[in-house]
Design a protein around this motif. Structure first.
Motif, short mmCIF file in Angstrom:
data_model
loop_
_atom_site.label_atom_id
_atom_site.label_comp_id
_atom_site.label_asym_id
_atom_site.label_seq_id
_atom_site.Cartn_x
_atom_site.Cartn_y
_atom_site.Cartn_z
N SER A 133 0.81 -1.23 0.00
CA SER A 133 0.00 0.00 0.00
C SER A 133 0.84 1.28 0.00
CB SER A 133 -0.99 0.00 1.17
OG SER A 133 -0.35 -0.02 2.41
N PRO A 134 1.92 1.40 0.79
CA PRO A 134 2.71 2.63 0.69
C PRO A 134 3.41 2.80 -0.65
CG PRO A 134 3.73 1.11 2.25
CD PRO A 134 2.38 0.57 1.93
N ILE A 135 3.86 1.69 -1.26
CA ILE A 135 4.52 1.79 -2.57
C ILE A 135 3.52 2.24 -3.63
CG2 ILE A 135 5.52 0.43 -4.46
CD1 ILE A 135 6.91 -1.28 -2.34
N LEU A 136 2.34 1.61 -3.65
CA LEU A 136 1.33 1.99 -4.64
C LEU A 136 0.79 3.39 -4.38
CD1 LEU A 136 -0.64 -1.34 -5.26
CD2 LEU A 136 1.34 -0.41 -6.47
N SER A 137 0.78 3.83 -3.11
CA SER A 137 0.37 5.21 -2.80
C SER A 137 1.38 6.20 -3.36
CB SER A 137 0.24 5.38 -1.28
OG SER A 137 -0.82 4.60 -0.77
N ASN A 138 2.68 5.87 -3.25
CA ASN A 138 3.71 6.69 -3.88
C ASN A 138 3.50 6.76 -5.39
OD1 ASN A 138 6.37 7.72 -2.32
ND2 ASN A 138 5.48 6.03 -1.18
N TYR A 139 3.15 5.61 -6.01
CA TYR A 139 2.90 5.57 -7.44
C TYR A 139 1.72 6.46 -7.80
CZ TYR A 139 6.02 1.49 -7.92
OH TYR A 139 7.10 0.65 -7.92
N ARG A 140 0.65 6.41 -7.00
CA ARG A 140 -0.52 7.26 -7.24
C ARG A 140 -0.14 8.73 -7.17
NH1 ARG A 140 -4.30 6.95 -3.04
NH2 ARG A 140 -5.64 8.28 -4.30
N GLY A 141 0.65 9.09 -6.15
CA GLY A 141 1.07 10.48 -6.01
C GLY A 141 1.91 10.96 -7.16
N ALA A 142 2.66 10.02 -7.76
CA ALA A 142 3.53 10.36 -8.89
C ALA A 142 2.80 10.26 -10.22
CB ALA A 142 4.75 9.45 -8.90
N GLY A 143 1.50 9.92 -10.20
CA GLY A 143 0.71 9.87 -11.43
C GLY A 143 0.74 8.54 -12.16
N LYS A 144 1.25 7.48 -11.54
CA LYS A 144 1.26 6.16 -12.17
C LYS A 144 -0.10 5.48 -11.96
CE LYS A 144 6.22 5.31 -11.59
NZ LYS A 144 7.26 4.38 -11.07
N GLU A 145 -0.31 4.33 -12.60
CA GLU A 145 -1.56 3.58 -12.49
C GLU A 145 -1.34 2.37 -11.57
OE1 GLU A 145 -3.96 3.36 -16.35
OE2 GLU A 145 -1.89 3.48 -17.05
N ASN B 111 4.64 12.15 -0.47
CA ASN B 111 6.04 11.97 -0.85
C ASN B 111 6.17 11.83 -2.36
OD1 ASN B 111 8.84 11.60 -0.06
ND2 ASN B 111 8.61 9.45 -0.62
N GLY B 112 5.25 11.03 -2.97
CA GLY B 112 5.27 10.87 -4.42
C GLY B 112 4.98 12.18 -5.15
N ALA B 113 4.09 13.01 -4.56
CA ALA B 113 3.75 14.30 -5.15
C ALA B 113 4.72 15.41 -4.76
CB ALA B 113 2.33 14.69 -4.73
N LYS B 114 5.70 15.09 -3.90
CA LYS B 114 6.69 16.05 -3.39
C LYS B 114 6.04 17.22 -2.64
CE LYS B 114 10.08 14.82 -6.94
NZ LYS B 114 10.72 13.82 -6.08
N ASP B 115 4.93 16.92 -1.95
CA ASP B 115 4.25 17.92 -1.13
C ASP B 115 4.71 17.72 0.32
OD1 ASP B 115 2.57 19.64 0.19
OD2 ASP B 115 0.70 18.66 -0.40
N TYR B 116 5.88 18.26 0.66
CA TYR B 116 6.52 17.96 1.94
C TYR B 116 5.86 18.66 3.13
CZ TYR B 116 10.09 16.04 -1.15
OH TYR B 116 10.74 15.31 -2.11
#
Length: 441
Positions: A76-88, A299-304
């Protein structure tokens, strides 16, 4: 306390966002624990030997299976990072399933390999056959448990958390019904004792895993996809996280094994105490899971800035809850213990440990949430090292000294655990503050 409340008041939107994810997870986590509570209650009602046997068996088995659970917890944290970065993230269901299947086979083999070793572990002779029987049946339930964990983590990445946790609540009653029927017998079904408990757990795990697996297909637009980098991310985040959990589990369950060699009553007491603390622990664990998702997305969206606010808010919620829980538990230890056993000697032995537990669990809640935050940051090596230092360089050596050398026995280990958990929290807090500074927040 007032400062904490004021900070929470100023971050209401973050609290709401965290609790929208955490509340169903809390419900599900408590449900998962109450499945175990049902095992303990039914075993305790059957006999102290049955309770001691499953306490020792699950202590050892958990040390093996938790390794896989820790790795799957990275989904879940890895896929959440992917979501934040715009991946599917929906593309990663089949890779997750393949990984889960292979992992469950490996873990099941390890459980089978351990069965012959039980004879040489020095347990009371009348408990050894019961422990081995529980081992054998439980080995077959690994895939069901891991399928459920993988499906739940996958859905959690999409912040789909209500149904998976309602399913867990339903499973409490399924497991309890099966326990009663199979342990004590009913009609033509013979009383099976320890084996009945193991079969009930096996059936419940496959029920949970298969239902949630089907739900994934109905809820998410799953696509066929292969990405070797996903496996690398799972191992990079999952292995340190898994080792961190395993280090803690092995430490706790080593206490059960060490004290179980002295007397089965100590193993039974440790199981009950751990069950009590685990019930309240499920709340900060859920907050940590929610923080992992939100911190991962930020983190994926770089919204620190949002990342830091989610992290601090999650920690404060966990500390306040665990402090309240400690007060409640300390107010009526004897009554709480009587829910698990009618053995007066066991209750008398456990009451002083409950008071020690109340101090421990405040810090334990904090470290659980911190671990979730670091999973969201994809820096779980910090959690692994902190756990190793706290539990294996402090808790076990100091605990053995107090328990065996100074003959404090089980409560000696809990004194050592308090020291260890404080050190663990300090290490992770310092590392988190350093990372905030590097982010410029």
């Amino acid at each position: 306390m007032l400062i904490m409340l004021n900070i929470l008041k100023g971050n209401l939107s973050y609290i709401k966002s965290l609790l929208n994810i955490a509340a169903p997870i809390i419900m599900g986590n408590l449900g998962f624990i109450f499945i175990g509570v049902g095992d303990v209650i039914v075993a305790g009602r059957h006999s102290t030997d049955t309770l001691a046997a499953i306490s020792i068996a699950t202590a050892i088995i958990n040390c093996i299976t938790i390794c896989g659970i820790g790795i799957l917890g990275s989904i879940s944290p890895i896929l959440s990072n992917y979501r934040g970065a715009g991946k599917e993230p929906e593309k990663y269901f089949y890779p997750s399933l393949k990984f889960t299947t292979l992992l469950s086979i490996i873990i099941s083999i390890f459980i089978f390999i351990t069965i012959p070793l039980v004879d040489g572990m020095g347990f009371e002779a009348h408990l050894t056959p019961l422990i081995k029987d529980y081992f054998f049946v439980t080995a077959f339930s690994t895939f069901g448990a891991y399928l459920h964990c993988m499906s739940k983590e996958f859905l959690q990445a999409f912040e789909i958390v209500v149904f998976p946790n309602i399913l867990t609540i339903i499973s409490i009653f399924v497991n309890l019904f099966l326990n009663i029927i199979l342990v004590f017998g009913f009609g033509k079904i013979p009383a099976m004792g320890v084996i009945g408990l193991a079969i009930a757990s096996l059936m419940t795990r496959y029920f949970m895993g298969i239902v949630l697996f089907i739900y994934c297909f109905r809820k998410v637009n799953i696509k066929h996809y292969q990405d070797k980098n996903y496996y690398k991310d799972m191992l990079k985040v999952g292995i340190p996280s898994s080792l961190a959990i395993m280090i803690e589990f092995v430490a706790f369950n080593s206490i059960t094994v060490i004290m179980g060699r002295i007397s089965g009553v100590y193993a039974a007491a440790q199981n009950i105490i751990c069950t009590i603390t685990t019930v309240s622990f499920m709340v900060p664990l859920a907050i940590g899971n929610a923080a992992g998702v939100k911190v991962g997305f930020s983190n994926g969206a770089k919204d620190y800035i949002s990342l830091k606010k989610y992290a601090l808010t999650a920690m404060l919620i966990s500390v306040l809850f665990m402090a309240g829980s400690a007060i409640i538990v300390a107010s009526a230890p004897g009554i709480i213990l009587s829910w698990f056993t009618t053995d007066l000697e066991l209750i008398k032995l456990s009451v002083p440990i409950v008071y020690t537990l109340c101090c421990f669990q405040v810090f334990d809640g904090l470290q659980a949430t911190l671990a979730g935050i670091f999973r969201g940051l994809k820096h779980t090596e910090v959690v692994m090292m902190a756990n190793f230092i706290a539990f294996w360089l402090i808790a076990i050596p100091l605990g053995c000294l107090l328990a065996l050398k100074f003959e404090l026995y089980l409560i000696g280990f809990w004194y050592a655990l308090i020291v260890a958990i404080i050190v663990l929290c300090l290490i992770m807090l310092i590392n988190l503050l350093i990372r905030f500074k590097k982010m410029g927040v």
